[in-house]
Design a protein around this motif. Structure first.
Motif, PDB file in Angstrom:
ATOM      1  N   PHE A 245       0.840  -1.210   0.000  1.00  0.00           N
ATOM      2  CA  PHE A 245       0.000   0.000   0.000  1.00  0.00           C
ATOM      3  C   PHE A 245       0.869   1.251   0.000  1.00  0.00           C
ATOM      4  O   PHE A 245       2.070   1.197   0.277  1.00  0.00           O
ATOM      5  N   CYS A 246       0.249   2.378  -0.303  1.00  0.00           N
ATOM      6  CA  CYS A 246       0.944   3.658  -0.358  1.00  0.00           C
ATOM      7  C   CYS A 246       0.565   4.522   0.839  1.00  0.00           C
ATOM      8  O   CYS A 246      -0.567   4.454   1.331  1.00  0.00           O
ATOM      9  N   VAL A 247       1.512   5.309   1.292  1.00  0.00           N
ATOM     10  CA  VAL A 247       1.303   6.234   2.410  1.00  0.00           C
ATOM     11  C   VAL A 247       1.504   7.653   1.898  1.00  0.00           C
ATOM     12  O   VAL A 247       2.395   7.912   1.085  1.00  0.00           O
ATOM     13  N   GLY A 281      -4.016  -0.013  -1.958  1.00  0.00           N
ATOM     14  CA  GLY A 281      -4.716   1.090  -1.307  1.00  0.00           C
ATOM     15  C   GLY A 281      -3.785   2.222  -0.924  1.00  0.00           C
ATOM     16  O   GLY A 281      -2.565   2.149  -1.124  1.00  0.00           O
ATOM     17  N   THR A 282      -4.373   3.272  -0.379  1.00  0.00           N
ATOM     18  CA  THR A 282      -3.628   4.454   0.057  1.00  0.00           C
ATOM     19  C   THR A 282      -4.109   4.853   1.447  1.00  0.00           C
ATOM     20  O   THR A 282      -5.320   4.877   1.715  1.00  0.00           O
ATOM     21  N   GLU A 299     -12.204  -0.290   9.324  1.00  0.00           N
ATOM     22  CA  GLU A 299     -13.430   0.242   8.727  1.00  0.00           C
ATOM     23  C   GLU A 299     -13.569   1.743   8.980  1.00  0.00           C
ATOM     24  O   GLU A 299     -13.995   2.501   8.094  1.00  0.00           O
ATOM     25  N   GLU A 300     -13.189   2.173  10.159  1.00  0.00           N
ATOM     26  CA  GLU A 300     -13.334   3.590  10.507  1.00  0.00           C
ATOM     27  C   GLU A 300     -12.355   4.470   9.742  1.00  0.00           C
ATOM     28  O   GLU A 300     -12.721   5.560   9.275  1.00  0.00           O
ATOM     29  N   ILE A 301     -11.111   4.028   9.566  1.00  0.00           N
ATOM     30  CA  ILE A 301     -10.182   4.885   8.821  1.00  0.00           C
ATOM     31  C   ILE A 301     -10.512   4.898   7.333  1.00  0.00           C
ATOM     32  O   ILE A 301     -10.199   5.868   6.639  1.00  0.00           O
ATOM     33  N   CYS A 302     -11.174   3.847   6.851  1.00  0.00           N
ATOM     34  CA  CYS A 302     -11.570   3.829   5.437  1.00  0.00           C
ATOM     35  C   CYS A 302     -12.657   4.857   5.127  1.00  0.00           C
ATOM     36  O   CYS A 302     -12.883   5.187   3.953  1.00  0.00           O
ATOM     37  N   MET A 303     -13.286   5.376   6.155  1.00  0.00           N
ATOM     38  CA  MET A 303     -14.304   6.413   5.971  1.00  0.00           C
ATOM     39  C   MET A 303     -13.677   7.800   5.905  1.00  0.00           C
ATOM     40  O   MET A 303     -14.356   8.784   5.607  1.00  0.00           O
ATOM     41  N   THR A 310      -8.602  -1.966  -0.816  1.00  0.00           N
ATOM     42  CA  THR A 310      -9.366  -3.083  -1.370  1.00  0.00           C
ATOM     43  C   THR A 310      -9.864  -3.945  -0.204  1.00  0.00           C
ATOM     44  O   THR A 310      -9.370  -3.838   0.926  1.00  0.00           O
ATOM     45  N   GLU A 311     -10.807  -4.802  -0.477  1.00  0.00           N
ATOM     46  CA  GLU A 311     -11.315  -5.695   0.571  1.00  0.00           C
ATOM     47  C   GLU A 311     -10.201  -6.608   1.078  1.00  0.00           C
ATOM     48  O   GLU A 311     -10.123  -6.909   2.268  1.00  0.00           O
TER      49      GLU A 311
END
Length: 332
Positions: A245-247, A281-282, A299-303, A310-311
């Motif tokens: 993933f990317c930061v 993801g990022t 789930e919370e940070i994905c918001m 991705t899942e």
């Protein structure tokens, strides 16, 4: 505007601004601070007209993080002279110090905010609410417990007892040593208090601060990741995992990278540079801080804005054991 780090003999020059901005601190506490803490810290300043107009102090601590020692700086005494506020001085000092801490190889930094809203734009996030216990008169009535004022000869035993107790309960805490408790005794005394030692059958079982008047305040601690690679290498895993993933980081340019994180519950984290085309993801540096310190779930940070996963990445990230057991009760 001139930003620089003061040489050690110049540290006393910042005292005028400290006393002006933190006027609620007693003279004896400020004497203690500049004698004990400013003797080995770093002080960044903005100067105009040949005088210090804004400053930020980095106080060094040795932290225990998942069983390993890490040198980390506690950001304190962030202050700007009233007439020079709203000119971006604090922002410049924070950015300069964060970049310097990255170059020094530090994983993260922490601070106790006067207001959380000041530091949110710089990707600091609240991870802990201080929960210090204080000595009360009724404690003296507890059967089998002897309570005395801490003395310098108690410091080595206090450190051994505290490190043993904290390591059993917490993933992140400041490592105690003899010097830590010598300073703490002086810190309490400078503010009109005492450090009290609790013994049972001759052995130390606790130590608590005592003040004639307690304010009941529970300060918060905010954390900011400084070096994302070093931070990720501090983690433990629940099971075999692998994810790329990317930061993104608006302040520390070197943290803008793609990483491949692998490992097992036995090996711990293994980290490699990843390729953007393999990224699943990022994650922003602030969202990653909240997740790694157990403040928010995947789930919370994905918001949050600018976070995508991705899942499959979500499933892999859940295998990270967050640093949710934190104990950072230091004042300065």
């Amino acid at each position: 505007m001139d930003i620089r780090k003061l040489d050690l003999p110049e540290h006393e020059d910042s005292r005028r601004l400290y006393e002006e901005v933190f006027s609620e601190d007693s003279r004896s506490f400020v004497d203690y601070y500049y004698r004990e803490k400013a003797s080995d810290n770093q002080i960044y300043v903005v100067e105009e007209g040949g005088k210090i107009r804004s400053m930020l102090h980095l106080n060094p601590y040795r932290l225990y993080v998942n069983g390993n020692g890490k040198d980390v700086n506690y950001i304190v005494a962030v202050a700007t002279q009233k007439e020079y506020r709203k000119r971006g001085y604090m922002a410049s000092l924070l950015k300069r110090s964060l970049r310097d801490m990255y170059q020094a190889g530090e994983s993260f930094t922490f601070l106790m905010p006067a207001s959380e809203s000041i530091y949110l734009p710089f990707d600091f996030r609240t991870v802990y609410e201080q929960s210090g216990k204080f000595c009360r008169k009724e404690d003296e009535e507890i059967p089998g417990i002897e309570i005395t004022d801490a003395k310098e000869q108690d410091c080595l035993e206090l450190a051994a007892s505290a490190n043993r107790h904290l390591a059993e309960q917490y993933q992140v805490f400041a490592v105690r040593d003899e010097a830590y408790y010598r300073r703490l005794i002086h810190e309490y005394e400078s503010d009109g208090g005492k450090l009290k030692v609790y013994r049972q059958n001759g052995e130390i079982i606790d130590c608590r601060g005592y003040f004639p008047e307690e304010d009941g305040e529970r300060p918060k601690i905010m954390v900011r990741i400084v070096d994302v690679r070093r931070m990720l290498m501090s983690l433990r895993l629940r099971s075999l995992m692998g994810v790329c993933f990317c930061v993104t980081d608006p302040v520390v340019e070197e943290n803008n990278r793609c990483v491949t994180l692998t490992g097992t519950e036995f090996s711990g984290v293994m980290l490699m540079d990843g390729k953007p085309e393999n990224s699943e993801g990022t994650v922003t540096i602030s969202a990653l801080t909240e997740f790694l310190f157990g403040v928010k779930t995947v789930e919370e940070i994905c918001m949050e804005e600018d976070v995508q996963m991705t899942e499959r990445m979500k499933e892999e990230m859940r295998k990270i054991i967050p640093l949710s057991q934190v104990y950072l009760n230091e004042v300065v």
